[in-house]
Design a protein around this motif. Structure first.
Motif, PDB file in Angstrom:
ATOM      1  N   SER A 138      -7.115   4.289  -3.799  1.00 38.92           N
ATOM      2  CA  SER A 138      -5.709   3.951  -3.642  1.00 38.92           C
ATOM      3  C   SER A 138      -4.803   5.135  -3.918  1.00 38.92           C
ATOM      4  CB  SER A 138      -5.328   2.764  -4.533  1.00 38.92           C
ATOM      5  OG  SER A 138      -4.259   2.053  -3.980  1.00 38.92           O
ATOM      6  N   MET A 192     -13.516  -1.085   1.868  1.00 34.52           N
ATOM      7  CA  MET A 192     -13.046  -2.193   1.035  1.00 34.52           C
ATOM      8  C   MET A 192     -14.143  -2.754   0.133  1.00 34.52           C
ATOM      9  SD  MET A 192     -10.483  -4.264   3.625  1.00 34.52           S
ATOM     10  CE  MET A 192      -9.961  -5.435   2.342  1.00 34.52           C
ATOM     11  N   LYS A 213      -8.547  -5.196  -1.593  1.00 37.33           N
ATOM     12  CA  LYS A 213      -7.477  -4.202  -1.709  1.00 37.33           C
ATOM     13  C   LYS A 213      -6.384  -4.857  -2.541  1.00 37.33           C
ATOM     14  CE  LYS A 213      -6.040  -0.119  -1.145  1.00 37.33           C
ATOM     15  NZ  LYS A 213      -5.598  -0.143  -2.549  1.00 37.33           N
ATOM     16  N   ILE A 241      -8.116   4.024   0.449  1.00 33.83           N
ATOM     17  CA  ILE A 241      -8.638   2.674   0.231  1.00 33.83           C
ATOM     18  C   ILE A 241      -9.464   2.577  -1.043  1.00 33.83           C
ATOM     19  CG2 ILE A 241     -10.044   0.818   1.165  1.00 33.83           C
ATOM     20  CD1 ILE A 241      -7.484   1.282   2.730  1.00 33.83           C
TER      21      ILE A 241
END
Length: 284
Positions: free
Chosen positions: A124, A198, A222, A121
């Motif tokens: 990535s 996030m 995201k 997250i």
């Protein structure tokens, strides 16, 4: 995600990620994939066609979809009902599935799972995502969890090509509702865990729907991008929780056919600003 499939949230980040994506990867090598879901707009949603048609045309292919939900009133605003590949925005769904499965098993995530989730997250990272994708049972695990998370128009990609999962902007907002809302199959601790990640994405990934937020307000994000190996065009996606005009909004902007990555990001941000501004105007 890895390679050619743009990453949700600027994937590995910056130049390294860009180079990797352009080489192509499992997401681009997948076969036909799952059947496409049937998209629909929520009843009574504000139609943003007049505000966004001109913006959408900037993709070149004129394919863009936007969905925004006001958490206070429960009202929606939408543009378009196309189906898109997720690229790396699916990573939020993968983590939600992992946490839901852990809840069912009555256990907490292992130290390794937490390490992989953070990389997936915040940074990535694609390798971490592939490991977790296999761990949840791939498309079958994702689709099963999504039934409980309230998603209606998302279908997991076959095999290892998680970045080709099919979704709609409306369904991405439904997922955000499960991550941030009061009514969710996710336990409060699971929601808090996803939210924290996030809110702490890598600095170079702070773009997308966050452009519509009021200055200085926290945004949970995201993002995802994917360059097609054949056409060389880009899919650019962004989902997140933003604060604007004293309201909390869940927003998703999905696009395909963008000429360049930079143009796609600019398009997403322009669409997010226009959609949120018009929506807030109608609510106040």
């Amino acid at each position: 995600m890895t390679v050619t499939v743009a990453t949700g949230a600027l994937l590995l980040g910056a130049a390294t990620a860009f180079a990797a994506h352009r080489l192509g990867g499992p997401e681009e090598k997948a076969a036909a994939g799952p059947p496409k879901p049937s998209p629909s707009a929520p009843a009574g949603a504000l139609d943003l066609t007049s505000q966004l048609t001109g913006v959408a045309s900037l993709t070149g292919s004129d394919k863009m979809s936007v969905a925004v939900l006001d958490t206070e009133s429960g009202k929606w605003a939408t543009y378009g009902t196309d189906v898109f590949d997720t690229a790396s925005i699916v990573k939020v769904d993968i983590l939600s599935t992992l946490l839901l499965q852990a809840q069912d098993a009555g256990r907490k995530l292992t130290a390794k799972e937490r390490e992989l989730s953070t990389d997936m997250i915040e940074n990535s990272d694609n390798d971490s995502t592939s490991t977790l994708w296999a761990g949840i049972g791939g498309a079958r695990g994702l689709d099963k969890a999504n039934e409980r998370l309230g998603l209606k128009e998302t279908r997991g990609a076959e095999g290892t090509a998680w970045g080709l999962t099919q979704t709609t902007a409306v369904d991405q907002v439904r997922l955000l509702s499960s991550v941030f809302g009061k009514k969710s199959a996710l336990a409060a601790a699971s929601q808090a865990y996803i939210q924290d990640l996030m809110y702490h994405i890598a600095p170079d990934q702070d773009w997308g729907v966050s452009a519509a937020a009021d200055p200085g307000r926290p945004t949970a994000l995201k993002n995802g991008w994917l360059q097609r190996s054949q056409t060389k065009l880009w899919d650019i996606n962004s989902v997140g929780r933003i604060e604007k005009g004293g309201r909390i909004l869940y927003a998703a902007v999905l696009t395909s056919g963008c000429s360049t990555e930079e143009a796609g990001i600019g398009l997403v941000e322009q669409a997010a600003r226009a959609a949120a501004t018009e929506f807030i105007r109608t609510l106040t």
